[in-house]
Design a protein around this motif. Structure first.
Motif, PDB file in Angstrom:
ATOM      1  N   GLY A 212      -8.499   4.090   5.442  1.00 17.23           N
ATOM      2  CA  GLY A 212      -8.233   2.659   5.466  1.00 17.23           C
ATOM      3  C   GLY A 212      -9.526   1.879   5.361  1.00 17.23           C
ATOM      4  O   GLY A 212     -10.579   2.422   4.990  1.00 17.23           O
ATOM      5  N   SER A 238      -4.826   3.207   2.511  1.00 14.39           N
ATOM      6  CA  SER A 238      -4.055   2.009   2.855  1.00 14.39           C
ATOM      7  C   SER A 238      -4.315   0.956   1.778  1.00 14.39           C
ATOM      8  O   SER A 238      -5.270   1.073   0.998  1.00 14.39           O
ATOM      9  CB  SER A 238      -4.521   1.449   4.201  1.00 14.39           C
ATOM     10  OG  SER A 238      -5.818   0.904   4.036  1.00 14.39           O
ATOM     11  N   ILE A 253      -0.643   4.047  -0.188  1.00 11.89           N
ATOM     12  CA  ILE A 253       0.571   4.524   0.485  1.00 11.89           C
ATOM     13  C   ILE A 253       1.171   3.348   1.238  1.00 11.89           C
ATOM     14  O   ILE A 253       0.457   2.600   1.898  1.00 11.89           O
ATOM     15  CB  ILE A 253       0.202   5.668   1.469  1.00 11.89           C
ATOM     16  CG1 ILE A 253      -0.250   6.891   0.667  1.00 11.89           C
ATOM     17  CG2 ILE A 253       1.377   6.021   2.374  1.00 11.89           C
ATOM     18  CD1 ILE A 253      -0.934   7.934   1.496  1.00 11.89           C
ATOM     19  N   GLY A 272      -2.443   0.692  10.953  1.00  7.86           N
ATOM     20  CA  GLY A 272      -1.029   1.006  11.177  1.00  7.86           C
ATOM     21  C   GLY A 272      -0.125  -0.208  11.012  1.00  7.86           C
ATOM     22  O   GLY A 272       0.858  -0.357  11.746  1.00  7.86           O
ATOM     23  N   GLY A 307     -12.078   7.407  18.238  1.00  3.63           N
ATOM     24  CA  GLY A 307     -13.478   7.692  17.930  1.00  3.63           C
ATOM     25  C   GLY A 307     -13.833   7.190  16.559  1.00  3.63           C
ATOM     26  O   GLY A 307     -12.985   6.659  15.821  1.00  3.63           O
TER      27      GLY A 307
HETATM   28  P1  FAD Z   1      -7.260  -2.855   8.811  1.00  3.89           P
HETATM   29  O1  FAD Z   1      -5.989  -3.445   9.288  1.00  3.89           O
HETATM   30  O2  FAD Z   1      -8.420  -3.738   8.646  1.00  3.89           O
HETATM   31  O3  FAD Z   1      -7.611  -1.666   9.795  1.00  3.89           O
HETATM   32  C1  FAD Z   1      -8.809  -0.947   9.744  1.00  3.89           C
HETATM   33  C2  FAD Z   1      -8.806  -0.037  10.963  1.00  3.89           C
HETATM   34  O4  FAD Z   1      -9.948   0.804  10.916  1.00  3.89           O
HETATM   35  C3  FAD Z   1      -8.866  -0.780  12.298  1.00  3.89           C
HETATM   36  O5  FAD Z   1      -7.778  -0.353  13.099  1.00  3.89           O
HETATM   37  C4  FAD Z   1     -10.202  -0.374  12.911  1.00  3.89           C
HETATM   38  O6  FAD Z   1     -10.131  -0.212  14.306  1.00  3.89           O
HETATM   39  C5  FAD Z   1     -10.432   0.970  12.232  1.00  3.89           C
HETATM   40  N1  FAD Z   1     -11.842   1.334  12.103  1.00  3.89           N
HETATM   41  C6  FAD Z   1     -12.874   0.563  11.646  1.00  3.89           C
HETATM   42  N2  FAD Z   1     -14.006   1.290  11.603  1.00  3.89           N
HETATM   43  C7  FAD Z   1     -13.694   2.541  12.042  1.00  3.89           C
HETATM   44  C8  FAD Z   1     -14.436   3.742  12.226  1.00  3.89           C
HETATM   45  N3  FAD Z   1     -15.741   3.814  11.907  1.00  3.89           N
HETATM   46  N4  FAD Z   1     -13.805   4.831  12.705  1.00  3.89           N
HETATM   47  C9  FAD Z   1     -12.480   4.774  13.051  1.00  3.89           C
HETATM   48  N5  FAD Z   1     -11.722   3.669  12.885  1.00  3.89           N
HETATM   49  C10 FAD Z   1     -12.319   2.566  12.377  1.00  3.89           C
HETATM   50  N6  FAD Z   1      -0.604  -1.955   3.351  1.00  3.89           N
HETATM   51  C11 FAD Z   1      -0.539  -0.653   3.032  1.00  3.89           C
HETATM   52  O7  FAD Z   1      -1.304   0.157   3.562  1.00  3.89           O
HETATM   53  N7  FAD Z   1       0.352  -0.222   2.114  1.00  3.89           N
HETATM   54  C12 FAD Z   1       1.232  -1.050   1.507  1.00  3.89           C
HETATM   55  O8  FAD Z   1       2.014  -0.591   0.663  1.00  3.89           O
HETATM   56  C13 FAD Z   1       1.192  -2.444   1.832  1.00  3.89           C
HETATM   57  N8  FAD Z   1       2.049  -3.293   1.270  1.00  3.89           N
HETATM   58  C14 FAD Z   1       2.024  -4.611   1.671  1.00  3.89           C
HETATM   59  C15 FAD Z   1       2.978  -5.501   1.149  1.00  3.89           C
HETATM   60  C16 FAD Z   1       2.984  -6.815   1.567  1.00  3.89           C
HETATM   61  C17 FAD Z   1       4.029  -7.740   1.014  1.00  3.89           C
HETATM   62  C18 FAD Z   1       2.026  -7.252   2.483  1.00  3.89           C
HETATM   63  C19 FAD Z   1       2.032  -8.687   2.955  1.00  3.89           C
HETATM   64  C20 FAD Z   1       1.076  -6.417   2.997  1.00  3.89           C
HETATM   65  C21 FAD Z   1       1.054  -5.075   2.590  1.00  3.89           C
HETATM   66  N9  FAD Z   1       0.119  -4.177   3.065  1.00  3.89           N
HETATM   67  C22 FAD Z   1       0.219  -2.857   2.767  1.00  3.89           C
HETATM   68  C23 FAD Z   1      -1.069  -4.637   3.849  1.00  3.89           C
HETATM   69  C24 FAD Z   1      -0.937  -4.422   5.319  1.00  3.89           C
HETATM   70  O9  FAD Z   1      -0.265  -5.534   5.934  1.00  3.89           O
HETATM   71  C25 FAD Z   1      -2.328  -4.268   5.986  1.00  3.89           C
HETATM   72  O10 FAD Z   1      -3.096  -5.407   5.677  1.00  3.89           O
HETATM   73  C26 FAD Z   1      -3.095  -3.032   5.529  1.00  3.89           C
HETATM   74  O11 FAD Z   1      -2.283  -1.895   5.673  1.00  3.89           O
HETATM   75  C27 FAD Z   1      -4.340  -2.881   6.399  1.00  3.89           C
HETATM   76  O12 FAD Z   1      -5.099  -1.812   5.926  1.00  3.89           O
HETATM   77  P2  FAD Z   1      -6.032  -1.029   6.939  1.00  3.89           P
HETATM   78  O13 FAD Z   1      -5.234  -0.468   8.065  1.00  3.89           O
HETATM   79  O14 FAD Z   1      -6.821  -0.077   6.128  1.00  3.89           O
HETATM   80  O15 FAD Z   1      -7.064  -2.154   7.404  1.00  3.89           O
END
Ligand code: FAD
Length: 323
Positions: A212, A238, A253, A272, A307
């Motif tokens: 992600g 993600s 995904i 998540g 972690g």
């Molecule tokens: P973030 O929410 O920014 O999370 C990043 C995470 O990484 C945080 O929890 C943080 O604590 C952790 N982190 C940071 N640095 C570290 C490190 N060094 N080690 C361990 N952990 C760390 N999303 C999808 O994934 N798939 C879809 O198909 C999808 N479709 C969507 C459709 C619509 C209509 C909309 C509105 C949104 C959609 N989204 C989808 C987007 C979704 O809402 C989230 O914005 C997206 O999933 C966030 O991605 P993320 O978890 O990678 O990022």
């Protein structure tokens, strides 16, 4: 009552996709003594006959027309319709793949069939075939049956176990000549450009390592790729990671990306969000690595590691190398 079942097999790069074998297992389950027929299209269709018969097909219909080498809706529709006319099945299965998702509504609408898409289980109840499929982005499951007429269902990969190969089985193979007129094709595939590597196919992978926004950059995916290589896994992402241009959208995904159901899903730096969970929450075992102990991904995880992924992922890779 016995049923004749037709499976449209999906071939990619000359290889039968696993979900086609899973469809044959579902077909054998519902046929109750009826004939299980597999249909396979394209120049190398005949090369798939043995594998299809080893995995449950009693009969294989090949359509070797080279116009079916690359999927187009019009060409597949014409060939598939002719196979249906010839075999007159009670039930039709195909994988919930890009091909299955595109061709199934067209066939169902044109032939007036009941269509249940993206099924994760197939059972019998009161003499009817009952299909289970996820709804509300995977938060609930609904059971559906078709009241009358032929039934068409697409099956989500990795949910129904394929039958063990039985090399003593041999199917009756038949080539069907299908004329596909050039002017009946409204689209033509001129070139196929793959965005993903040649590695394990994401939607059928048994293990997925997904990154992600927490991976922070395109280079941040390297430790995940190393872990995936050791595990024989596919790499996913993600939408957060795709939007940030750390990787290609082909890896996405979720609700608007691919849906995966691997045996093991390792989420690295993914918060998540519900839209992400829609694509992976049915994975059999989920491991989440996140530095935020409150991250929502932990609510669906079987194992959680709080972690920094840049510490944890290389450690896992080293440990798995020893196995
Ligand atoms: P973030 O929410 O920014 O999370 C990043 C995470 O990484 C945080 O929890 C943080 O604590 C952790 N982190 C940071 N640095 C570290 C490190 N060094 N080690 C361990 N952990 C760390 N999303 C999808 O994934 N798939 C879809 O198909 C999808 N479709 C969507 C459709 C619509 C209509 C909309 C509105 C949104 C959609 N989204 C989808 C987007 C979704 O809402 C989230 O914005 C997206 O999933 C966030 O991605 P993320 O978890 O990678 O990022």
């Amino acid at each position: 009552m016995s049923k004749n079942v037709l499976v449209l097999a999906d071939v990619r790069d000359g290889e039968l996709r696993n979900v086609s074998l899973e469809c044959l297992a579902a077909a054998s389950q519902v046929a109750e003594g009826g004939v299980v027929t597999a249909a396979v299209f394209g120049s190398d269709a005949k090369g798939q006959v043995d594998k299809l018969s080893h995995h449950g097909a009693d009969q294989v219909v090949t359509v070797s027309n080279p116009k079916l080498d690359q999927y187009t809706t019009d060409a597949y529709f014409q060939a598939f319709k002719q196979v249906i006319d010839k075999t007159d099945p009670d039930v039709i299965f195909t994988g919930h793949t890009a091909v299955g998702r595109d061709v199934s509504p067209r066939i169902a609408a044109r032939l007036g069939l009941g269509l249940v898409s993206d099924c994760t289980a197939v059972d019998f109840s009161d003499g009817k075939i009952v299909f289970t499929r996820p709804i509300y982005a995977g938060k609930a499951f609904v059971k559906k049956a078709v009241r009358e007429g032929k039934v068409f269902a697409t099956l989500r990969p990795n949910n129904i176990a394929a039958l063990e190969a039985d090399t003593s089985r041999s199917a009756v193979a038949e080539e069907l000549e299908v004329d596909i007129a050039e002017d009946s094709l409204r689209t033509l595939v001129k070139e196929l450009v793959r965005k993903t590597s040649d590695g394990v196919d994401l939607s059928e992978a048994r293990i997925v390592v997904a990154g992600g926004r927490g991976v922070k950059s395109a280079d941040g995916f390297k430790p995940l790729e190393e872990l995936a290589e050791v595990l024989g896994a596919a790499v996913g992402a993600s939408r957060g990671a795709c939007d940030a241009e750390y990787c290609d959208y082909a890896l996405q995904i979720g609700q608007t990306g691919k849906v995966v159901t691997p045996d093991l899903y390792i989420a690295c730096g993914i918060s998540g969000a519900i839209q992400h969970l829609a694509g992976m929450s049915n994975s059999k075992v989920i491991v989440a690595i996140n530095k935020d102990p409150e991250a929502s991904i932990f609510s669906v995880a079987d194992y959680g590691i709080v972690g920094d992924l840049f510490d944890v992922v290389p450690m896992l890779t080293e440990e798995f190398k020893k196995v």
